[in-house]
Design an enzyme around this catalytic site. Structure first.
Site, PDB file in Angstrom:
ATOM      1  N   HIS A   1       0.829  -1.208   0.000  1.00 40.15           N
ATOM      2  CA  HIS A   1       0.000   0.000   0.000  1.00 40.15           C
ATOM      3  C   HIS A   1       0.864   1.260   0.000  1.00 40.15           C
ATOM      4  O   HIS A   1       0.704   2.144  -0.852  1.00 40.15           O
ATOM      5  CB  HIS A   1      -0.914  -0.009   1.226  1.00 40.15           C
ATOM      6  N   GLU A   2       1.772   1.327   0.956  1.00 42.95           N
ATOM      7  CA  GLU A   2       2.587   2.544   1.060  1.00 42.95           C
ATOM      8  C   GLU A   2       3.517   2.700  -0.139  1.00 42.95           C
ATOM      9  O   GLU A   2       3.832   3.823  -0.541  1.00 42.95           O
ATOM     10  CB  GLU A   2       3.381   2.538   2.368  1.00 42.95           C
TER      11      GLU A   2
ATOM     12  N   HIS B   1       1.747   4.610  -2.900  1.00 38.37           N
ATOM     13  CA  HIS B   1       1.915   6.060  -2.753  1.00 38.37           C
ATOM     14  C   HIS B   1       3.297   6.490  -3.243  1.00 38.37           C
ATOM     15  O   HIS B   1       3.455   7.509  -3.916  1.00 38.37           O
ATOM     16  CB  HIS B   1       1.772   6.455  -1.284  1.00 38.37           C
TER      17      HIS B   1
ATOM     18  N   HIS C   1       3.600   6.660  -6.916  1.00 35.79           N
ATOM     19  CA  HIS C   1       2.881   7.830  -7.411  1.00 35.79           C
ATOM     20  C   HIS C   1       3.777   9.069  -7.315  1.00 35.79           C
ATOM     21  O   HIS C   1       3.778   9.926  -8.213  1.00 35.79           O
ATOM     22  CB  HIS C   1       1.605   8.031  -6.597  1.00 35.79           C
TER      23      HIS C   1
END
Length: 680
Positions: free
Chosen positions: A466-467, A470, A473
């Site tokens: 998940h992290e 980010h 991105h």
């Protein structure tokens, strides 16, 4: 004022951070920025003359602030906190002044209205449009006294946010439990027990010492056989920073939260909004409160019936297994884990030995390399702020395009949770210099012991993916303008799209077998165990989503219904939302809102629904990979081209439709989580 562009080091220089001098350095940087702003009226109304030099200087400010801001979350010493507390108010005051600066506003407006505006690329046009929106939201149209009041509120809200966050951290640090009988820890892993022994030794005690961090809380409520231990840890966790929590009144956030809500409401009304929820939505993808409530209420109807069935099964099992006639909140996860093991012949503890961090990380890098053609290389020598920290360079086609710090383990003076933050943004300065993006990736996994590496749960693995979503991105952006580079300028309720999307690979057999290796035997996760895990994926998803719906509804209604003449008691209001949205009873001692830093200290105010909103997008995006192949190169390339590389340069609705070929649908989210699609 010098026109010389100062190019900062590619990385934060933690060892050169002089706490005695930092505030002076910040004052100088802000003073130079203000001088630059005041000189704008003498300049030609063009991007090159007005905006680019300002963004260069803003980049300097970001680079100066980054290491201190980061350390406040991961190494929060008393001396650092004192400097941070003083400086964060100055940073907030400057940004408020920036967004109320008449000279800058007039120049940005003039640029938008000039014939040259159409010659700008999409990123610069969006940056201009966002600036004008933010001017409105920051009270550019207010009169002198109103504008002054808006600024006072902004500065005070920054102080309150920082104090709320510190109280949560300090309250957790004030809790500990010293045990002398190993039988009290039955059900917990040897790694957990060994860590507790090391904690005790560190404080000169025998036996076992438990600290209040998330790995401890999560392990205990899932695995500890002792109901007394589960209840004690649950109560400690759910009362942090409250009147009845660890540390008592000295860390109580009640008055700080009440003041925060009052000031947010006043600030929203100053700039013409009915309440803070509408103010928050002005820069979000959802756009209206009706759309948010449609999402929350629509999911409530689909999840509550399923949640009731799931809770009944857990209750029946607890009664049959141990004669428990009434389940407390602290019992539910424990008996759910036992029931899951009985149904599927496995539980989360069966997975951990196959996921030592020493094996997971190299395997994880292979997955990302296969998916995005990225190569990782560990930087051997760099400026560390803690011995556990790693620094990675990322390459594509043999060329470095970004760097990433990894800070993976829980420790004292580090706030709980997991997050990605910006160390350096990708920006092109006026002199042509390209600053590469650098990210911080922070988790709170159980720390290794002297003899064992950190063993991850599947939830930990999902957190890592998940992290890193980010992080990708931020790092894969191709935008050179600071205002829309990486995650900057992305609608808050869509910023979770890449992170939640990447989580899906954690459930794929091909991925799990590649990244796993038993800590003792080196064997990958057996196919049979993976199949059981995937079968169990939908276990209690109704209860899981009801929890998210409680948090999201509490947050949004709290801000949308705020009445300064009759404000909600946050504890009573939270209990009301639980009664309305959930099927689990809320214990009288629950003070969860007091440590709800996402909305009171973390930028998610009237926006916690964003996790659910973005999950609709991410599930639908992943359905394309399901159709084309989870490592399909054209699909992953399209993801980079249409979403990850674009930063905040275009609206997410537009980018998503380019990637998916249509508007998003909720069906994939419900299917992925075993929740039936409502009949048309």
């Amino acid at each position: 004022m010098s026109n010389q562009i100062q190019v900062y080091s590619a990385f934060p220089e933690f060892s050169k951070l002089d706490l005695d001098q930092f505030e002076n350095q910040l004052d100088v940087c802000i003073r130079e920025l203000k001088q630059q702003l005041d000189a704008l009226s003498t300049l030609e109304s063009t991007w090159e003359a007005c905006i680019q030099p300002l963004l260069d200087k803003m980049t300097q400010l970001e680079n100066l602030w980054s290491p201190l801001s980061h350390l406040s979350g991961v190494q929060n010493t008393e001396s650092l906190r004192k400097v941070y507390d003083s400086c964060v108010v100055k940073i907030s005051a400057f940004y408020t002044e920036l967004n109320q600066h008449e000279g800058l506003y007039k120049q940005v407006l003039a640029i938008q209205n000039s014939p040259n505006f159409e010659t700008l690329d999409r990123a610069k046009k969006t940056a201009i449009e966002h600036r004008l929106r933010d001017f409105t939201l920051s009270g550019i149209g207010l009169n002198g006294e109103e504008k002054k009041r808006f600024s006072e509120i902004s500065n005070r809200l920054t102080e309150l946010s920082n104090k709320i966050s510190n109280n949560v951290m300090d309250s957790a640090a004030a809790w500990s439990m010293h045990l002398t009988d190993k039988n009290d820890l039955v059900g917990l892993s040897e790694t957990f027990i060994h860590t507790s022994e090391e904690n005790a030794i560190h404080e000169g005690k025998s036996g076992y010492l438990l600290k209040l961090d998330f790995p401890t809380y999560y392990d205990v409520i899932k695995n500890a056989q002792s109901s007394q231990l589960r209840e004690a840890v649950t109560k400690g966790w759910l009362t942090r920073a409250s009147d009845i929590g660890p540390g008592g009144d000295q860390f109580d956030n009640t008055s700080l939260i009440n003041e925060t809500l009052k000031l947010r409401h006043e600030q929203a009304q100053l700039v013409g909004f009915k309440h803070y929820a509408d103010y928050s939505l002005a820069s979000k993808m959802a756009g209206s409160a009706d759309k948010v409530f449609d999402l929350l209420n629509g999911m409530k109807e689909r999840c509550k019936q399923q949640g009731l069935l799931e809770l009944q099964k857990v209750s029946d099992y607890a009664l049959q297994a141990d004669g428990i006639e009434s389940l407390k909140l602290s019992d539910i996860m424990y008996y759910a884990e036992r029931l899951k093991k009985e149904i599927f012949s496995f539980n989360d503890e069966d997975i951990k030995p196959y996921l030592p961090i020493t094996q997971v990380l190299p395997g994880f890098f292979r997955v990302i390399e296969k998916l995005f053609s990225i190569q990782f290389e560990e930087v051997e020598s760099f400026d560390q702020y803690h011995p556990d920290i790693k620094l990675l360079s990322l390459k594509r086609d043999g060329k470095i395009f970004a760097y990433c710090y990894l800070d993976l383990y829980a420790r004292e003076q580090k706030r709980s949770g997991a997050w990605m933050d910006v160390a350096r943004s990708r920006v092109r300065l006026a002199d042509g210099h390209l600053q590469l993006p650098v990210a911080y990736l922070v988790c709170n996994f159980s720390k290794p012991t002297a003899t064992k590496p950190s063993l991850l749960s599947h939830n930990d693995l999902t957190t890592l993916f998940h992290e890193f979503g980010h992080t990708l991105h931020h790092m894969l952006t191709e935008q050179d303008c600071l205002d829309v580079s990486g995650i900057m300028g992305v609608a808050w309720d869509a910023v979770e799209l890449p992170s939640q999307l990447l989580e899906n690979w954690c459930w794929e057999k091909e991925v799990l077998q590649d990244i796993s290796a038993h800590v003792d035997t080196g064997e990958p996760l057996p196919e049979q165990l993976i199949e059981k895990m995937v079968q169990a994926k939908h276990f209690n998803t109704g209860l899981m989503y009801l929890r998210q719906l409680v948090f999201s509804t509490f947050d949004f209604k709290l801000h949308a219904e705020y009445d300064p003449q009759n404000p909600h008691d946050i504890t009573a209001f939270y209990d009301q939302i639980v009664q309305e949205m959930d099927v689990r009873e809320n214990p009288e001692y629950n003070r969860m809102p007091h440590s709800f830093t996402h909305i009171f200290a973390g930028g998610y105010a009237a926006g916690y629904y964003s996790y659910l909103w973005a999950e609709v997008l991410s599930a639908d995006a992943y359905s394309l990979f399901e159709e084309e192949g989870i490592f399909n190169q054209s699909t992953s390339a399209a993801l980079v081209t249409h979403i990850l590389s674009k930063g905040g340069s275009e609206d997410v609705e537009v980018l998503f439709e380019r990637f998916r070929g249509r508007e998003p649908s909720i069906d994939a989210l419900l299917r992925h989580n075993g929740i039936g699609v409502k009949a048309a």
